[in-house]
Design a protein around this motif. Structure first.
Motif, PDB file in Angstrom:
ATOM      1  N   ARG A   1      26.148  37.873  43.062  1.00  0.00           N
ATOM      2  CA  ARG A   1      27.003  36.885  43.738  1.00  0.00           C
ATOM      3  C   ARG A   1      26.572  35.443  43.463  1.00  0.00           C
ATOM      4  O   ARG A   1      27.405  34.539  43.535  1.00  0.00           O
ATOM      5  CB  ARG A   1      27.050  37.175  45.231  1.00  0.00           C
ATOM      6  CG  ARG A   1      27.969  38.346  45.464  1.00  0.00           C
ATOM      7  CD  ARG A   1      28.439  38.495  46.861  1.00  0.00           C
ATOM      8  NE  ARG A   1      29.528  39.455  46.857  1.00  0.00           N
ATOM      9  CZ  ARG A   1      29.759  40.320  47.834  1.00  0.00           C
ATOM     10  NH1 ARG A   1      28.979  40.344  48.903  1.00  0.00           N
ATOM     11  NH2 ARG A   1      30.791  41.151  47.747  1.00  0.00           N
ATOM     12  N   LEU A   2      25.313  35.285  43.119  1.00  0.00           N
ATOM     13  CA  LEU A   2      24.887  33.932  42.708  1.00  0.00           C
ATOM     14  C   LEU A   2      25.607  33.578  41.407  1.00  0.00           C
ATOM     15  O   LEU A   2      26.120  32.480  41.235  1.00  0.00           O
ATOM     16  CB  LEU A   2      23.378  33.921  42.465  1.00  0.00           C
ATOM     17  CG  LEU A   2      22.504  33.429  43.588  1.00  0.00           C
ATOM     18  CD1 LEU A   2      21.051  33.375  43.123  1.00  0.00           C
ATOM     19  CD2 LEU A   2      22.964  32.026  44.016  1.00  0.00           C
ATOM     20  N   GLY A   3      25.646  34.558  40.512  1.00  0.00           N
ATOM     21  CA  GLY A   3      26.342  34.366  39.227  1.00  0.00           C
ATOM     22  C   GLY A   3      27.822  34.073  39.463  1.00  0.00           C
ATOM     23  O   GLY A   3      28.406  33.197  38.824  1.00  0.00           O
ATOM     24  N   GLN A   4      28.420  34.790  40.396  1.00  0.00           N
ATOM     25  CA  GLN A   4      29.851  34.596  40.684  1.00  0.00           C
ATOM     26  C   GLN A   4      30.095  33.183  41.236  1.00  0.00           C
ATOM     27  O   GLN A   4      31.051  32.508  40.838  1.00  0.00           O
ATOM     28  CB  GLN A   4      30.302  35.650  41.707  1.00  0.00           C
ATOM     29  CG  GLN A   4      31.796  35.664  41.940  1.00  0.00           C
ATOM     30  CD  GLN A   4      32.195  36.647  43.053  1.00  0.00           C
ATOM     31  OE1 GLN A   4      31.358  37.403  43.557  1.00  0.00           O
ATOM     32  NE2 GLN A   4      33.450  36.629  43.427  1.00  0.00           N
ATOM     33  N   THR A   5      29.206  32.739  42.120  1.00  0.00           N
ATOM     34  CA  THR A   5      29.357  31.395  42.702  1.00  0.00           C
ATOM     35  C   THR A   5      29.260  30.343  41.599  1.00  0.00           C
ATOM     36  O   THR A   5      30.073  29.411  41.545  1.00  0.00           O
ATOM     37  CB  THR A   5      28.253  31.153  43.763  1.00  0.00           C
ATOM     38  OG1 THR A   5      28.261  32.253  44.656  1.00  0.00           O
ATOM     39  CG2 THR A   5      28.459  29.865  44.524  1.00  0.00           C
TER      40      THR A   5
ATOM     41  N   GLY B   1      32.922  39.876  51.826  1.00  0.00           N
ATOM     42  CA  GLY B   1      33.898  40.471  52.730  1.00  0.00           C
ATOM     43  C   GLY B   1      33.937  39.724  54.060  1.00  0.00           C
ATOM     44  O   GLY B   1      34.999  39.550  54.651  1.00  0.00           O
ATOM     45  N   LYS B   2      32.771  39.279  54.508  1.00  0.00           N
ATOM     46  CA  LYS B   2      32.679  38.600  55.802  1.00  0.00           C
ATOM     47  C   LYS B   2      33.492  37.302  55.817  1.00  0.00           C
ATOM     48  O   LYS B   2      34.168  36.983  56.791  1.00  0.00           O
ATOM     49  CB  LYS B   2      31.198  38.298  56.068  1.00  0.00           C
ATOM     50  CG  LYS B   2      30.869  38.050  57.512  1.00  0.00           C
ATOM     51  CD  LYS B   2      29.372  38.048  57.676  1.00  0.00           C
ATOM     52  CE  LYS B   2      29.011  37.449  59.024  1.00  0.00           C
ATOM     53  NZ  LYS B   2      27.587  37.152  59.075  1.00  0.00           N
ATOM     54  N   GLN B   3      33.440  36.571  54.699  1.00  0.00           N
ATOM     55  CA  GLN B   3      34.165  35.286  54.655  1.00  0.00           C
ATOM     56  C   GLN B   3      35.669  35.464  54.440  1.00  0.00           C
ATOM     57  O   GLN B   3      36.436  34.516  54.577  1.00  0.00           O
ATOM     58  CB  GLN B   3      33.682  34.435  53.457  1.00  0.00           C
ATOM     59  CG  GLN B   3      32.241  33.975  53.510  1.00  0.00           C
ATOM     60  CD  GLN B   3      31.787  33.513  52.113  1.00  0.00           C
ATOM     61  OE1 GLN B   3      32.361  33.880  51.079  1.00  0.00           O
ATOM     62  NE2 GLN B   3      30.739  32.720  52.088  1.00  0.00           N
TER      63      GLN B   3
ATOM     64  N   PRO C   1      32.012  46.168  49.410  1.00  0.00           N
ATOM     65  CA  PRO C   1      31.415  47.210  48.574  1.00  0.00           C
ATOM     66  C   PRO C   1      30.025  46.866  48.057  1.00  0.00           C
ATOM     67  O   PRO C   1      29.193  47.750  47.894  1.00  0.00           O
ATOM     68  CB  PRO C   1      32.388  47.356  47.396  1.00  0.00           C
ATOM     69  CG  PRO C   1      33.537  46.500  47.669  1.00  0.00           C
ATOM     70  CD  PRO C   1      33.286  45.669  48.880  1.00  0.00           C
ATOM     71  N   LEU C   2      29.773  45.557  47.813  1.00  0.00           N
ATOM     72  CA  LEU C   2      28.472  45.200  47.242  1.00  0.00           C
ATOM     73  C   LEU C   2      27.345  45.490  48.227  1.00  0.00           C
ATOM     74  O   LEU C   2      26.227  45.791  47.821  1.00  0.00           O
ATOM     75  CB  LEU C   2      28.445  43.719  46.847  1.00  0.00           C
ATOM     76  CG  LEU C   2      27.311  43.376  45.899  1.00  0.00           C
ATOM     77  CD1 LEU C   2      27.701  43.689  44.459  1.00  0.00           C
ATOM     78  CD2 LEU C   2      26.918  41.915  46.004  1.00  0.00           C
TER      79      LEU C   2
ATOM     80  N   LEU D   1      30.907  44.348  39.499  1.00  0.00           N
ATOM     81  CA  LEU D   1      30.905  43.287  40.498  1.00  0.00           C
ATOM     82  C   LEU D   1      32.242  43.358  41.227  1.00  0.00           C
ATOM     83  O   LEU D   1      33.290  43.122  40.609  1.00  0.00           O
ATOM     84  CB  LEU D   1      30.741  41.921  39.812  1.00  0.00           C
ATOM     85  CG  LEU D   1      30.929  40.698  40.710  1.00  0.00           C
ATOM     86  CD1 LEU D   1      29.875  40.651  41.816  1.00  0.00           C
ATOM     87  CD2 LEU D   1      30.873  39.408  39.888  1.00  0.00           C
ATOM     88  N   PRO D   2      32.229  43.726  42.514  1.00  0.00           N
ATOM     89  CA  PRO D   2      33.494  43.714  43.255  1.00  0.00           C
ATOM     90  C   PRO D   2      33.868  42.263  43.597  1.00  0.00           C
ATOM     91  O   PRO D   2      33.052  41.542  44.170  1.00  0.00           O
ATOM     92  CB  PRO D   2      33.186  44.511  44.528  1.00  0.00           C
ATOM     93  CG  PRO D   2      31.721  44.778  44.536  1.00  0.00           C
ATOM     94  CD  PRO D   2      31.090  44.159  43.329  1.00  0.00           C
ATOM     95  N   VAL D   3      35.056  41.869  43.212  1.00  0.00           N
ATOM     96  CA  VAL D   3      35.496  40.476  43.399  1.00  0.00           C
ATOM     97  C   VAL D   3      36.779  40.471  44.234  1.00  0.00           C
ATOM     98  O   VAL D   3      37.702  41.245  43.965  1.00  0.00           O
ATOM     99  CB  VAL D   3      35.750  39.811  42.023  1.00  0.00           C
ATOM    100  CG1 VAL D   3      36.437  38.463  42.171  1.00  0.00           C
ATOM    101  CG2 VAL D   3      34.433  39.643  41.262  1.00  0.00           C
ATOM    102  N   LEU D   4      36.816  39.577  45.227  1.00  0.00           N
ATOM    103  CA  LEU D   4      37.995  39.508  46.095  1.00  0.00           C
ATOM    104  C   LEU D   4      39.095  38.657  45.484  1.00  0.00           C
ATOM    105  O   LEU D   4      38.812  37.607  44.908  1.00  0.00           O
ATOM    106  CB  LEU D   4      37.619  38.864  47.428  1.00  0.00           C
ATOM    107  CG  LEU D   4      37.017  39.751  48.502  1.00  0.00           C
ATOM    108  CD1 LEU D   4      36.567  38.893  49.675  1.00  0.00           C
ATOM    109  CD2 LEU D   4      38.018  40.807  48.977  1.00  0.00           C
ATOM    110  N   THR D   5      40.334  39.113  45.630  1.00  0.00           N
ATOM    111  CA  THR D   5      41.478  38.264  45.306  1.00  0.00           C
ATOM    112  C   THR D   5      42.408  38.281  46.523  1.00  0.00           C
ATOM    113  O   THR D   5      42.482  39.284  47.231  1.00  0.00           O
ATOM    114  CB  THR D   5      42.166  38.703  43.990  1.00  0.00           C
ATOM    115  OG1 THR D   5      43.338  37.921  43.785  1.00  0.00           O
ATOM    116  CG2 THR D   5      42.543  40.155  43.966  1.00  0.00           C
ATOM    117  N   SER D   6      43.061  37.154  46.795  1.00  0.00           N
ATOM    118  CA  SER D   6      43.923  37.033  47.981  1.00  0.00           C
ATOM    119  C   SER D   6      45.368  36.836  47.581  1.00  0.00           C
ATOM    120  O   SER D   6      45.654  36.245  46.537  1.00  0.00           O
ATOM    121  CB  SER D   6      43.536  35.800  48.799  1.00  0.00           C
ATOM    122  OG  SER D   6      42.378  36.026  49.511  1.00  0.00           O
TER     123      SER D   6
END
Ligand SMILES: Cc1cc2nc3c(=O)[nH]c(=O)nc-3n(C[C@H](O)[C@H](O)[C@H](O)COP(=O)(O)OP(=O)(O)OC[C@H]3O[C@@H](n4cnc5c(N)ncnc54)[C@H](O)[C@@H]3O)c2cc1C
Length: 438
Positions: free
Chosen positions: A421-425, A321-323, A4-5, A265-270
């Protein structure tokens, strides 16, 4: 995978592979093939959009359409872990008091509990069996220091909110819930429980349909006009509406101009789901409880024993999303599961998937509107029950009522949104460090 980002639109015709698809069918609805006019158009067919549709219909609004880019429940609502939690966002009660004052925090507390009741009311009105588990949401201390904090917070909730939370010592936990090698004690909220999320979203959709709501699938909105002539473009057709609701949450394409652009911020969870545990594995791990569990880490793990004796185990995932399909993410979850429950060392993964949650800059949901576009989002991964009440409040806003909640403010913009995403990292690095020292 859809990211989405980085996306201008969300493509139709996609599916997900959550375990829940083995337990029930996806509902089928027509798509949009012509221009049309509605009183209210709701973009997004998850809990928020459907709860809003139900409550609009109940208030007598007649001409309502839900436009879902894929199938109903394609987003988080059909693929979450099914934890019904007394809360939403990322702030604890002490932080809520600091942010909103005592009265504001109390009104949120009441809404959290009302959300749980409303979810049950809506699903029973829909006649759907949501596979509700025994009651209990267990917050598990990942260190001795955190067990002390949990005990202090239980005391605080009792005194300040008249809210009883049970304290469970480590030995009691291992004896009566599950033999967990990484837990130092727990607290138990008696009003949480587990459910089948896909059955819940199907129930909401059937109920909305029975109230006359028009639901469309494979109906991706690619443009939103929120000026004088409110309308959306869907499958190339102009769909006009007096009011537009964005119930797109973490799946909102951030490159599409809309009031939610640069605000989430769209964030992935698995999540992984194991094969059913054997009698021996169940006995050796002492897995006795189907209550839902989440630890106190900054980068949390969450898990539950499903009704068919599989373990569902979830946590942080990739950033992009790619990773997201890299096997290391599901293997990290399996390793954590096996270290927590060594008796399950030989258990295999039968199913795994990921999903995008929506994180707001200030870590709390917002229910608001910008001209004729209304939204509720920012649940930060805690929306199964809260979306029921958020959708109801959203419906009230749409019909022009004022709503009682400290969340009725505009979502703040992310400063330097290109660097989200820099902030998320950086947050993940800090979280890892914090979790290993506290
Ligand atoms: C793996 C996972 C586990 C989770 N576990 C829990 C849990 O146990 N407990 C809990 O409380 N919360 C959990 N959550 C979060 C919870 O599921 C969400 O907060 C909740 O489902 C949000 O519902 P929603 O309707 O707002 O959004 P969603 O269900 O995400 O729905 C948004 C919909 O909008 C659609 N959409 C987006 N853009 C467009 C467009 N342009 N045109 C048309 N349609 C569009 C999407 O296809 C999507 O279906 C989890 C989330 C994930 C991903």
């Amino acid at each position: 995978m859809f990211d989405p980002l980085l996306s201008r639109e969300i493509k139709s015709g996609q599916n997900h592979n959550a375990y829940w698809l083995n337990t029930t069918d996806i509902l089928s609805f027509p798509t949009i093939e012509n221009s049309a006019q509605f009183d209210v158009v709701i973009v997004g067919g998850g809990y928020t959009g459907l709860s809003c549709a139900i409550h609009l219909a109940k208030q007598g609004v007649k001409n309502i359409a839900v436009l879902e880019s894929n199938h109903i429940g394609f987003g988080c609502s059909g693929r979450n872990a099914g934890f019904v939690l007394p809360g939403s966002g990322r702030l604890g009660y002490g932080e809520l008091v600091k942010r909103f004052g005592k009265q504001g925090a109390l009104s949120l507390h009441q809404d959290y509990l009302a959300g749980i009741d409303l979810l049950q009311e809506l699903s029973s009105a829909a006649g759907s069996d949501i596979e509700r588990t025994e009651s209990g949401y267990l917050k598990l201390a990942h260190s001795a220091k955190w067990f002390d904090k949990l005990k202090t917070s239980a005391d605080y909730l009792q005194k300040e909110f008249d809210y009883d939370v049970e304290i469970i010592e480590q030995s009691n936990f291992c004896q009566h819930y599950v033999d967990h090698k990484k837990v130092f004690g727990a607290i138990r909220y008696s009003n949480g429980f587990g459910l089948n999320p896909l059955k819940l979203v199907n129930g909401y959709a059937n109920y909305a349909k029975s109230l006359g709501v028009a639901i469309f699938q494979n109906a991706s909105v690619t443009d939103i006009n929120y000026g004088n002539d409110p309308a959306v473009t869907c499958n190339g057709h102009k769909i006009s509406a007096d009011k537009i609701v964005m119930a797109t949450n973490g799946y909102t394409p951030q490159k599409m101009p809309s009031p939610l652009q640069n605000k989430i911020l769209p964030v992935l969870t698995s999540v992984i789901v194991t094969e059913p545990l054997t009698k021996e594995q169940l006995a050796n791990s002492n897995f006795r409880s189907q209550q839902v569990m989440m630890d106190t880490r900054e980068l949390k793990y969450y898990y539950r024993l499903l009704p068919d004796k599989r373990v569902l185990f979830g946590g942080r995932s990739a950033i992009t999303g790619k990773q997201s399909t890299h096997p290391k993410y599901k293997m990290r979850l399996l390793t954590e599961l096996q270290q927590s429950f060594p008796a399950l060392a030989s258990v295999n993964i039968s199913c795994d998937w990921t999903g995008w949650i929506s994180v707001a800059l200030d870590q709390m949901p917002h229910i608001y509107h910008d001209n004729n576009v209304y939204y509720s989002t920012g649940y930060c991964g805690g929306g199964v029950s809260f979306t029921s009440i958020a959708g109801k409040k959203l419906a009230d806003l749409v019909v022009g009522k004022s709503i009682e909640t400290p969340l009725a403010t505009a979502l703040p913009n992310f400063p330097f949104p290109a660097f989200r995403r820099l902030g998320q990292t950086a947050f993940y690095q800090w979280g890892r460090l914090k979790d290993s020292f506290t």
